[in-house]
Design an enzyme around this catalytic site. Sequence first.
Site, PDB file in Angstrom:
ATOM      1  N   GLY A 190      65.319  58.339  87.479  1.00 47.25           N
ATOM      2  CA  GLY A 190      65.048  57.355  86.429  1.00 47.25           C
ATOM      3  C   GLY A 190      65.303  55.934  86.858  1.00 47.25           C
ATOM      4  N   THR A 191      66.120  55.761  87.897  1.00 50.84           N
ATOM      5  CA  THR A 191      66.453  54.406  88.354  1.00 50.84           C
ATOM      6  C   THR A 191      65.173  53.662  88.731  1.00 50.84           C
ATOM      7  OG1 THR A 191      68.519  55.252  89.223  1.00 50.84           O
ATOM      8  CG2 THR A 191      67.820  53.114  90.046  1.00 50.84           C
ATOM      9  N   THR A 192      65.128  52.382  88.385  1.00 53.37           N
ATOM     10  CA  THR A 192      63.974  51.558  88.766  1.00 53.37           C
ATOM     11  C   THR A 192      64.422  50.538  89.823  1.00 53.37           C
ATOM     12  OG1 THR A 192      64.436  50.080  86.909  1.00 53.37           O
ATOM     13  CG2 THR A 192      62.821  51.826  86.540  1.00 53.37           C
TER      14      THR A 192
ATOM     15  N   ALA B  19      59.505  58.761  86.992  1.00 46.28           N
ATOM     16  CA  ALA B  19      58.733  58.013  85.994  1.00 46.28           C
ATOM     17  C   ALA B  19      59.404  56.657  85.835  1.00 46.28           C
ATOM     18  CB  ALA B  19      58.713  58.747  84.658  1.00 46.28           C
ATOM     19  N   SER B  20      58.607  55.605  85.821  1.00 49.05           N
ATOM     20  CA  SER B  20      59.191  54.274  85.574  1.00 49.05           C
ATOM     21  C   SER B  20      59.665  54.201  84.136  1.00 49.05           C
ATOM     22  CB  SER B  20      58.162  53.177  85.848  1.00 49.05           C
ATOM     23  OG  SER B  20      57.067  53.292  84.955  1.00 49.05           O
ATOM     24  N   ASN B  21      59.131  55.085  83.294  1.00 47.94           N
ATOM     25  CA  ASN B  21      59.562  55.116  81.897  1.00 47.94           C
ATOM     26  C   ASN B  21      59.359  56.524  81.361  1.00 47.94           C
ATOM     27  OD1 ASN B  21      59.687  54.786  79.000  1.00 47.94           O
ATOM     28  ND2 ASN B  21      59.663  52.603  79.438  1.00 47.94           N
TER      29      ASN B  21
ATOM     30  N   HIS C  99      63.995  42.529  78.095  1.00 52.41           N
ATOM     31  CA  HIS C  99      65.060  43.522  78.245  1.00 52.41           C
ATOM     32  C   HIS C  99      66.415  42.853  78.071  1.00 52.41           C
ATOM     33  CE1 HIS C  99      61.973  46.106  80.120  1.00 52.41           C
ATOM     34  NE2 HIS C  99      62.780  47.113  79.767  1.00 52.41           N
ATOM     35  N   HIS C 100      67.437  43.704  77.943  1.00 47.73           N
ATOM     36  CA  HIS C 100      68.827  43.272  77.831  1.00 47.73           C
ATOM     37  C   HIS C 100      69.262  42.481  79.075  1.00 47.73           C
ATOM     38  CE1 HIS C 100      69.856  46.569  80.566  1.00 47.73           C
ATOM     39  NE2 HIS C 100      68.930  47.234  79.903  1.00 47.73           N
TER      40      HIS C 100
ATOM     41  N   LYS D 248      70.074  44.053  82.802  1.00 42.54           N
ATOM     42  CA  LYS D 248      69.057  44.684  83.664  1.00 42.54           C
ATOM     43  C   LYS D 248      69.003  43.998  85.029  1.00 42.54           C
ATOM     44  CE  LYS D 248      64.386  46.505  83.583  1.00 42.54           C
ATOM     45  NZ  LYS D 248      64.853  47.811  84.097  1.00 42.54           N
TER      46      LYS D 248
ATOM     47  N   THR E 124      58.546  49.586  84.204  1.00 45.96           N
ATOM     48  CA  THR E 124      57.469  49.854  83.233  1.00 45.96           C
ATOM     49  C   THR E 124      56.403  48.760  83.315  1.00 45.96           C
ATOM     50  OG1 THR E 124      59.105  50.856  81.807  1.00 45.96           O
ATOM     51  CG2 THR E 124      57.027  50.233  80.771  1.00 45.96           C
TER      52      THR E 124
HETATM   53  N1  LIG Z   1      62.827  55.431  83.892  1.00 45.35           N
HETATM   54  C1  LIG Z   1      63.248  55.139  82.650  1.00 45.35           C
HETATM   55  O1  LIG Z   1      62.712  55.631  81.641  1.00 45.35           O
HETATM   56  C2  LIG Z   1      64.428  54.235  82.472  1.00 45.35           C
HETATM   57  C3  LIG Z   1      64.927  53.933  81.206  1.00 45.35           C
HETATM   58  C4  LIG Z   1      66.065  53.157  81.103  1.00 45.35           C
HETATM   59  C5  LIG Z   1      66.694  52.678  82.253  1.00 45.35           C
HETATM   60  N2  LIG Z   1      66.157  52.967  83.466  1.00 45.35           N
HETATM   61  C6  LIG Z   1      66.807  52.566  84.717  1.00 45.35           C
HETATM   62  O2  LIG Z   1      67.903  53.418  84.944  1.00 45.35           O
HETATM   63  C7  LIG Z   1      68.909  52.747  85.694  1.00 45.35           C
HETATM   64  C8  LIG Z   1      70.249  52.859  84.980  1.00 45.35           C
HETATM   65  O3  LIG Z   1      70.188  52.214  83.735  1.00 45.35           O
HETATM   66  P1  LIG Z   1      71.480  52.076  82.804  1.00 45.35           P
HETATM   67  O4  LIG Z   1      71.019  51.263  81.650  1.00 45.35           O
HETATM   68  O5  LIG Z   1      72.120  53.403  82.587  1.00 45.35           O
HETATM   69  O6  LIG Z   1      72.419  51.183  83.758  1.00 45.35           O
HETATM   70  P2  LIG Z   1      74.016  51.096  83.736  1.00 45.35           P
HETATM   71  O7  LIG Z   1      74.344  49.867  84.520  1.00 45.35           O
HETATM   72  O8  LIG Z   1      74.522  51.199  82.341  1.00 45.35           O
HETATM   73  O9  LIG Z   1      74.493  52.402  84.545  1.00 45.35           O
HETATM   74  C9  LIG Z   1      74.359  52.556  85.938  1.00 45.35           C
HETATM   75  C10 LIG Z   1      75.481  53.451  86.400  1.00 45.35           C
HETATM   76  O10 LIG Z   1      75.274  53.784  87.766  1.00 45.35           O
HETATM   77  C11 LIG Z   1      76.562  53.818  88.364  1.00 45.35           C
HETATM   78  N3  LIG Z   1      76.536  53.783  89.815  1.00 45.35           N
HETATM   79  C12 LIG Z   1      76.622  52.719  90.660  1.00 45.35           C
HETATM   80  N4  LIG Z   1      76.594  53.133  91.943  1.00 45.35           N
HETATM   81  C13 LIG Z   1      76.497  54.491  91.915  1.00 45.35           C
HETATM   82  C14 LIG Z   1      76.429  55.497  92.914  1.00 45.35           C
HETATM   83  N5  LIG Z   1      76.461  55.192  94.229  1.00 45.35           N
HETATM   84  N6  LIG Z   1      76.308  56.784  92.521  1.00 45.35           N
HETATM   85  C15 LIG Z   1      76.258  57.106  91.197  1.00 45.35           C
HETATM   86  N7  LIG Z   1      76.336  56.199  90.203  1.00 45.35           N
HETATM   87  C16 LIG Z   1      76.450  54.902  90.562  1.00 45.35           C
HETATM   88  C17 LIG Z   1      77.278  52.602  87.744  1.00 45.35           C
HETATM   89  O11 LIG Z   1      78.678  52.653  87.935  1.00 45.35           O
HETATM   90  C18 LIG Z   1      76.862  52.766  86.279  1.00 45.35           C
HETATM   91  O12 LIG Z   1      77.751  53.624  85.574  1.00 45.35           O
HETATM   92  C19 LIG Z   1      68.382  51.318  85.875  1.00 45.35           C
HETATM   93  O13 LIG Z   1      67.732  51.223  87.124  1.00 45.35           O
HETATM   94  C20 LIG Z   1      67.376  51.167  84.747  1.00 45.35           C
HETATM   95  O14 LIG Z   1      66.374  50.214  85.017  1.00 45.35           O
HETATM   96  C21 LIG Z   1      65.054  53.730  83.594  1.00 45.35           C
END
Ligand SMILES: NC(=O)c1ccc[n+]([C@@H]2O[C@H](COP(=O)([O-])OP(=O)(O)OC[C@H]3O[C@@H](n4cnc5c(N)ncnc54)[C@H](O)[C@@H]3O)[C@@H](O)[C@H]2O)c1
Length: 238
Positions: A75-77, A100-102, A135-136, A139, A146
């Site tokens: 899920g990470t982008t 998926a980007s979203n 976005h917040h 980010k 997306t």
């Molecule tokens: N694809 C989607 O639908 C979708 C939706 C929402 C968010 N996202 C993406 O998901 C990601 C996370 O979003 P979030 O809002 O939860 O962010 P967040 O900052 O709240 O959480 C990220 C977490 O990752 C942890 N982390 C850092 N390094 C790490 C490592 N080496 N191993 C494991 N965990 C580690 C951090 O400590 C933190 O708890 C972002 O890239 C965001 O853009 C994708």
Amino acid sequence: MRIALIGYGKMGHQIEQVVIERGHEIVSIIDVNNTIDFDSPAFKSADVAIEFSTPASAIENYRKCFAAHIPVVAGTTGWLEHLDEVKTACIDGKQTFFYASNYSLGVNIFFALNEYLARIMNKYPDYNVKMEEIHHIHKLDAPSGTAITLAEDIVKNLDRKKNWSLEKENKASDIAIHCIREGEVPGIHEIVYESEVDTISIKHDAISRKGFALGAVVAAEFIKDKRGFLGMSDLLKF
Ligand SMILES: NC(=O)c1ccc[n+]([C@@H]2O[C@H](COP(=O)([O-])OP(=O)(O)OC[C@H]3O[C@@H](n4cnc5c(N)ncnc54)[C@H](O)[C@@H]3O)[C@@H](O)[C@H]2O)c1
């Protein structure tokens, strides 16, 4: 199903709730301070790992999942410059990777609508297209994953657009993307077609993160017994 969560931030917590609601079990939660747990029997017992961490940590985490032969919902982008590398590692290693980007169903309906509208607009050159995403403030990447998917889908379908760029670098053949970071907004994307006489816009506004979390867990259920490099077009057949 036995699920490992990688990244226990805003999305990790939301996914945990959905995992439990859908009757699955969380066997391992890995965040930045316990990455040693990739070597634990609990992590290795997972049927699927769901990874929402940071752009800087995602690739290494995918690599560790592949090494443990655990299918990944990614899920990470903000890491797409490494997409080919991840795809090759997945396919050559006969692993399972879903990106998926979203993950929200609503956004994926919006993606289909965006492609359809872009195709129609080939016949109407008086309209120029631009995008705004909000976005917040936490980010890390801009434009959002997306927004990039939306822009790439327009480029694929609208002949007069060749690329996207951030607003200040815009060329006529680019789609200008204006990124705004404010408050705690989960995600708003708006595509706007403007002519001299009117404006047509389509917009998706995520009310909460639950839609992303639900989609990620449904993707985890989908990939459990599959192999290969998969995405939303494999899961959702519009
Ligand atoms: N694809 C989607 O639908 C979708 C939706 C929402 C968010 N996202 C993406 O998901 C990601 C996370 O979003 P979030 O809002 O939860 O962010 P967040 O900052 O709240 O959480 C990220 C977490 O990752 C942890 N982390 C850092 N390094 C790490 C490592 N080496 N191993 C494991 N965990 C580690 C951090 O400590 C933190 O708890 C972002 O890239 C965001 O853009 C994708």
